[in-house]
Design a protein around this motif. Structure first.
Motif, PDB file in Angstrom:
ATOM      1  N   SER A   1       0.820  -1.217   0.000  1.00  0.00           N
ATOM      2  CA  SER A   1       0.000   0.000   0.000  1.00  0.00           C
ATOM      3  C   SER A   1       0.850   1.262   0.000  1.00  0.00           C
ATOM      4  CB  SER A   1      -0.926   0.008   1.224  1.00  0.00           C
ATOM      5  OG  SER A   1      -1.953  -0.954   1.102  1.00  0.00           O
ATOM      6  N   GLY A   2       2.002   1.204   0.642  1.00  0.00           N
ATOM      7  CA  GLY A   2       2.857   2.379   0.716  1.00  0.00           C
ATOM      8  C   GLY A   2       4.073   2.106   1.567  1.00  0.00           C
ATOM      9  N   ILE A   3       4.964   3.084   1.632  1.00  0.00           N
ATOM     10  CA  ILE A   3       6.230   2.953   2.344  1.00  0.00           C
ATOM     11  C   ILE A   3       6.359   4.076   3.360  1.00  0.00           C
ATOM     12  CG2 ILE A   3       8.754   3.027   2.121  1.00  0.00           C
ATOM     13  CD1 ILE A   3       8.365   1.869  -0.715  1.00  0.00           C
ATOM     14  N   LEU A   4       6.776   3.712   4.578  1.00  0.00           N
ATOM     15  CA  LEU A   4       7.097   4.661   5.634  1.00  0.00           C
ATOM     16  C   LEU A   4       8.575   4.533   5.961  1.00  0.00           C
ATOM     17  CD1 LEU A   4       4.011   3.782   7.819  1.00  0.00           C
ATOM     18  CD2 LEU A   4       4.378   6.045   6.822  1.00  0.00           C
ATOM     19  N   VAL A   5       9.219   5.645   6.242  1.00  0.00           N
ATOM     20  CA  VAL A   5      10.619   5.633   6.654  1.00  0.00           C
ATOM     21  C   VAL A   5      10.716   6.315   8.006  1.00  0.00           C
ATOM     22  CG1 VAL A   5      12.968   6.380   6.136  1.00  0.00           C
ATOM     23  CG2 VAL A   5      11.456   5.663   4.279  1.00  0.00           C
ATOM     24  N   GLY A   6      11.337   5.642   8.972  1.00  0.00           N
ATOM     25  CA  GLY A   6      11.517   6.223  10.292  1.00  0.00           C
ATOM     26  C   GLY A   6      12.743   7.115  10.346  1.00  0.00           C
ATOM     27  N   GLY A   7      12.997   7.666  11.520  1.00  0.00           N
ATOM     28  CA  GLY A   7      14.198   8.475  11.717  1.00  0.00           C
ATOM     29  C   GLY A   7      15.439   7.600  11.714  1.00  0.00           C
ATOM     30  N   SER A   8      16.591   8.241  11.760  1.00  0.00           N
ATOM     31  CA  SER A   8      17.835   7.477  11.652  1.00  0.00           C
ATOM     32  C   SER A   8      18.988   8.227  12.297  1.00  0.00           C
ATOM     33  CB  SER A   8      18.168   7.223  10.181  1.00  0.00           C
ATOM     34  OG  SER A   8      19.395   6.533  10.041  1.00  0.00           O
ATOM     35  N   PRO A   9      19.964   7.498  12.861  1.00  0.00           N
ATOM     36  CA  PRO A   9      21.199   8.139  13.306  1.00  0.00           C
ATOM     37  C   PRO A   9      22.143   8.458  12.150  1.00  0.00           C
ATOM     38  CG  PRO A   9      21.298   5.788  13.730  1.00  0.00           C
ATOM     39  CD  PRO A   9      19.913   6.070  13.225  1.00  0.00           C
ATOM     40  N   PHE A  10      21.822   7.985  10.936  1.00  0.00           N
ATOM     41  CA  PHE A  10      22.659   8.261   9.767  1.00  0.00           C
ATOM     42  C   PHE A  10      22.431   9.694   9.286  1.00  0.00           C
ATOM     43  CE2 PHE A  10      22.123   3.523   8.492  1.00  0.00           C
ATOM     44  CZ  PHE A  10      23.081   3.154   9.429  1.00  0.00           C
ATOM     45  N   ASN A  11      23.497  10.310   8.773  1.00  0.00           N
ATOM     46  CA  ASN A  11      23.412  11.632   8.167  1.00  0.00           C
ATOM     47  C   ASN A  11      23.886  11.550   6.722  1.00  0.00           C
ATOM     48  OD1 ASN A  11      22.625  13.446  10.457  1.00  0.00           O
ATOM     49  ND2 ASN A  11      24.483  12.585  11.339  1.00  0.00           N
ATOM     50  N   ALA A  12      23.014  11.939   5.798  1.00  0.00           N
ATOM     51  CA  ALA A  12      23.352  11.856   4.383  1.00  0.00           C
ATOM     52  C   ALA A  12      24.544  12.733   4.025  1.00  0.00           C
ATOM     53  CB  ALA A  12      22.140  12.252   3.541  1.00  0.00           C
ATOM     54  N   SER A  13      24.714  13.845   4.753  1.00  0.00           N
ATOM     55  CA  SER A  13      25.761  14.805   4.405  1.00  0.00           C
ATOM     56  C   SER A  13      27.122  14.472   5.007  1.00  0.00           C
ATOM     57  CB  SER A  13      25.346  16.210   4.853  1.00  0.00           C
ATOM     58  OG  SER A  13      25.168  16.257   6.267  1.00  0.00           O
ATOM     59  N   ASP A  14      27.220  13.406   5.795  1.00  0.00           N
ATOM     60  CA  ASP A  14      28.521  13.024   6.335  1.00  0.00           C
ATOM     61  C   ASP A  14      29.494  12.679   5.205  1.00  0.00           C
ATOM     62  OD1 ASP A  14      27.785  13.339   8.957  1.00  0.00           O
ATOM     63  OD2 ASP A  14      27.415  11.207   9.328  1.00  0.00           O
ATOM     64  N   PRO A  15      30.754  13.029   5.326  1.00  0.00           N
ATOM     65  CA  PRO A  15      31.726  12.635   4.299  1.00  0.00           C
ATOM     66  C   PRO A  15      31.831  11.117   4.239  1.00  0.00           C
ATOM     67  CG  PRO A  15      32.833  13.575   6.218  1.00  0.00           C
ATOM     68  CD  PRO A  15      31.376  13.826   6.413  1.00  0.00           C
ATOM     69  N   ILE A  16      32.143  10.622   3.059  1.00  0.00           N
ATOM     70  CA  ILE A  16      32.135   9.183   2.823  1.00  0.00           C
ATOM     71  C   ILE A  16      33.052   8.442   3.779  1.00  0.00           C
ATOM     72  CG2 ILE A  16      33.937   9.330   1.053  1.00  0.00           C
ATOM     73  CD1 ILE A  16      30.872   6.981   1.000  1.00  0.00           C
ATOM     74  N   GLU A  17      34.181   9.043   4.163  1.00  0.00           N
ATOM     75  CA  GLU A  17      35.118   8.349   5.036  1.00  0.00           C
ATOM     76  C   GLU A  17      34.575   8.166   6.442  1.00  0.00           C
ATOM     77  OE1 GLU A  17      36.390  12.734   4.774  1.00  0.00           O
ATOM     78  OE2 GLU A  17      35.761  11.119   3.402  1.00  0.00           O
ATOM     79  N   ARG A  18      33.539   8.902   6.798  1.00  0.00           N
ATOM     80  CA  ARG A  18      32.933   8.757   8.123  1.00  0.00           C
ATOM     81  C   ARG A  18      31.732   7.814   8.122  1.00  0.00           C
ATOM     82  NH1 ARG A  18      31.696  14.592  10.405  1.00  0.00           N
ATOM     83  NH2 ARG A  18      30.480  13.266  11.814  1.00  0.00           N
ATOM     84  N   LYS A  19      31.360   7.348   6.951  1.00  0.00           N
ATOM     85  CA  LYS A  19      30.203   6.454   6.859  1.00  0.00           C
ATOM     86  C   LYS A  19      30.647   5.006   6.949  1.00  0.00           C
ATOM     87  CE  LYS A  19      27.394   9.603   4.030  1.00  0.00           C
ATOM     88  NZ  LYS A  19      26.616   9.780   2.791  1.00  0.00           N
TER      89      LYS A  19
ATOM     90  N   GLN B   1      26.098   1.901   6.708  1.00  0.00           N
ATOM     91  CA  GLN B   1      25.436   3.115   6.244  1.00  0.00           C
ATOM     92  C   GLN B   1      25.529   3.253   4.739  1.00  0.00           C
ATOM     93  OE1 GLN B   1      26.534   6.761   8.221  1.00  0.00           O
ATOM     94  NE2 GLN B   1      25.430   8.055   6.763  1.00  0.00           N
ATOM     95  N   GLN B   2      26.681   2.962   4.177  1.00  0.00           N
ATOM     96  CA  GLN B   2      26.825   3.074   2.727  1.00  0.00           C
ATOM     97  C   GLN B   2      25.907   2.093   2.001  1.00  0.00           C
ATOM     98  OE1 GLN B   2      30.950   3.493   1.239  1.00  0.00           O
ATOM     99  NE2 GLN B   2      31.564   3.744   3.371  1.00  0.00           N
ATOM    100  N   ARG B   3      25.791   0.872   2.530  1.00  0.00           N
ATOM    101  CA  ARG B   3      24.873  -0.101   1.915  1.00  0.00           C
ATOM    102  C   ARG B   3      23.434   0.382   2.005  1.00  0.00           C
ATOM    103  NH1 ARG B   3      21.533  -3.388   4.183  1.00  0.00           N
ATOM    104  NH2 ARG B   3      22.588  -3.458   6.205  1.00  0.00           N
ATOM    105  N   VAL B   4      23.037   0.835   3.206  1.00  0.00           N
ATOM    106  CA  VAL B   4      21.660   1.297   3.408  1.00  0.00           C
ATOM    107  C   VAL B   4      21.344   2.454   2.463  1.00  0.00           C
ATOM    108  CG1 VAL B   4      20.111   2.443   5.034  1.00  0.00           C
ATOM    109  CG2 VAL B   4      21.473   0.480   5.783  1.00  0.00           C
ATOM    110  N   GLU B   5      22.258   3.402   2.362  1.00  0.00           N
ATOM    111  CA  GLU B   5      22.011   4.554   1.490  1.00  0.00           C
ATOM    112  C   GLU B   5      21.866   4.132   0.033  1.00  0.00           C
ATOM    113  OE1 GLU B   5      24.134   8.105   4.102  1.00  0.00           O
ATOM    114  OE2 GLU B   5      25.134   7.354   2.304  1.00  0.00           O
ATOM    115  N   ALA B   6      22.686   3.207  -0.413  1.00  0.00           N
ATOM    116  CA  ALA B   6      22.597   2.744  -1.796  1.00  0.00           C
ATOM    117  C   ALA B   6      21.271   2.019  -2.046  1.00  0.00           C
ATOM    118  CB  ALA B   6      23.771   1.826  -2.118  1.00  0.00           C
TER     119      ALA B   6
END
Length: 251
Positions: A61-79, A83-88
């Motif tokens: 029926s639809g998709i909900l996304v909860g909050g997260s401790p991940f930050n999209a704007s973090d530099p790649i070396e800090r992910k 996190q990189q898998r989840v974002e992809a």
């Protein structure tokens, strides 16, 4: 409308990314409570533990996304690798969701995921400390069906290190606050994101304050101040978004 009155039998999917069981389980319970869905109609996927399943968008029926401790704007070396898998995986899903205008409502982390897809600037310019802020609907927001029943201005829980600093092209601004201009927006007719947390009550945000005390949302000596900040005003209206989302899109 009760859960037994909802049309159809296709489940909604909750995408979650919280590694701590306490906050993760409480988040799921709050989504169940505020959507009015029974567990069999709200499938939780804990992406920090498992890869994205093969979701047939025609069968949900639809998709909900909860909050997260991940930050999209973090530099790649800090992910982390997780996190990189989840974002992809979320990026690939969001591409399909936006292309098909599949019902989608992302809370807080949803702004980062949709904003990244749209190429919007995401940074700390409009970060907000954990607190209660007054959110105001725009003219478009007052006429949006998902916001039906919301007051023009309402208190909401926030707490984020990053935000969209400029509304992306093609998005419709639905709500704003003095400290964060983009609090809610829509893509197409059915894809939504909020910067505030419609899935939280006071107990839920207190749980997160304690669970994420060492995650940089506030200084070590600001615990009591943060707890006081979320008690500034009662927060009730935002959860209406979740119930309206389910009633509108259940099939």
């Amino acid at each position: 409308m009760t859960s037994t009155d909802l049309p159809g039998d296709r489940p909604f999917v909750l995408l979650a990314t919280r590694a701590q069981d306490g906050p993760a389980d409480e988040e799921y319970a709050l989504f169940l409570r505020f959507t009015g869905l029974p567990p069999e109609r709200l499938r939780r996927v804990r992406l920090e533990r498992e890869s994205m399943p093969d979701l047939d968008l025609d069968e949900i029926s639809g998709i909900l996304v909860g909050g997260s401790p991940f930050n999209a704007s973090d530099p790649i070396e800090r992910k982390s690798a997780v996190q990189q898998r989840v974002e992809a995986e979320i990026a690939a899903l969001v591409e399909a969701v936006v292309a098909r205008d599949t019902p989608f409502l992302g809370a807080c982390y949803g702004v980062g995921t949709l904003g990244t897809h749209l190429g919007a600037p995401i940074d700390g310019t409009y970060a907000e400390p954990i607190s209660v802020v007054d959110v105001t609907l725009t003219a478009e927001g007052r006429h949006d069906p998902l916001a039906a029943g919301l007051p023009e201005t309402f208190p909401a829980f926030v707490g984020h290190k990053e935000a969209i600093s400029e509304l992306p092209s093609g998005a419709v601004l639905l709500a704003s606050s003095p400290t964060c201009p983009v609090q809610m927006f829509r893509l197409g007719q059915n894809v939504y994101a909020t910067q505030f947390h419609p899935e939280l009550d006071l107990d839920g945000i207190v749980t997160r304050i304690h669970a994420y005390a060492a995650f940089g949302y506030f200084a070590a000596d600001e615990l009591d101040l943060t707890l006081a900040a979320v008690r500034r005003a009662p927060v009730e209206a935002p959860s209406l978004l979740l119930r309206t989302f389910v009633e509108r899109y259940a099939r």
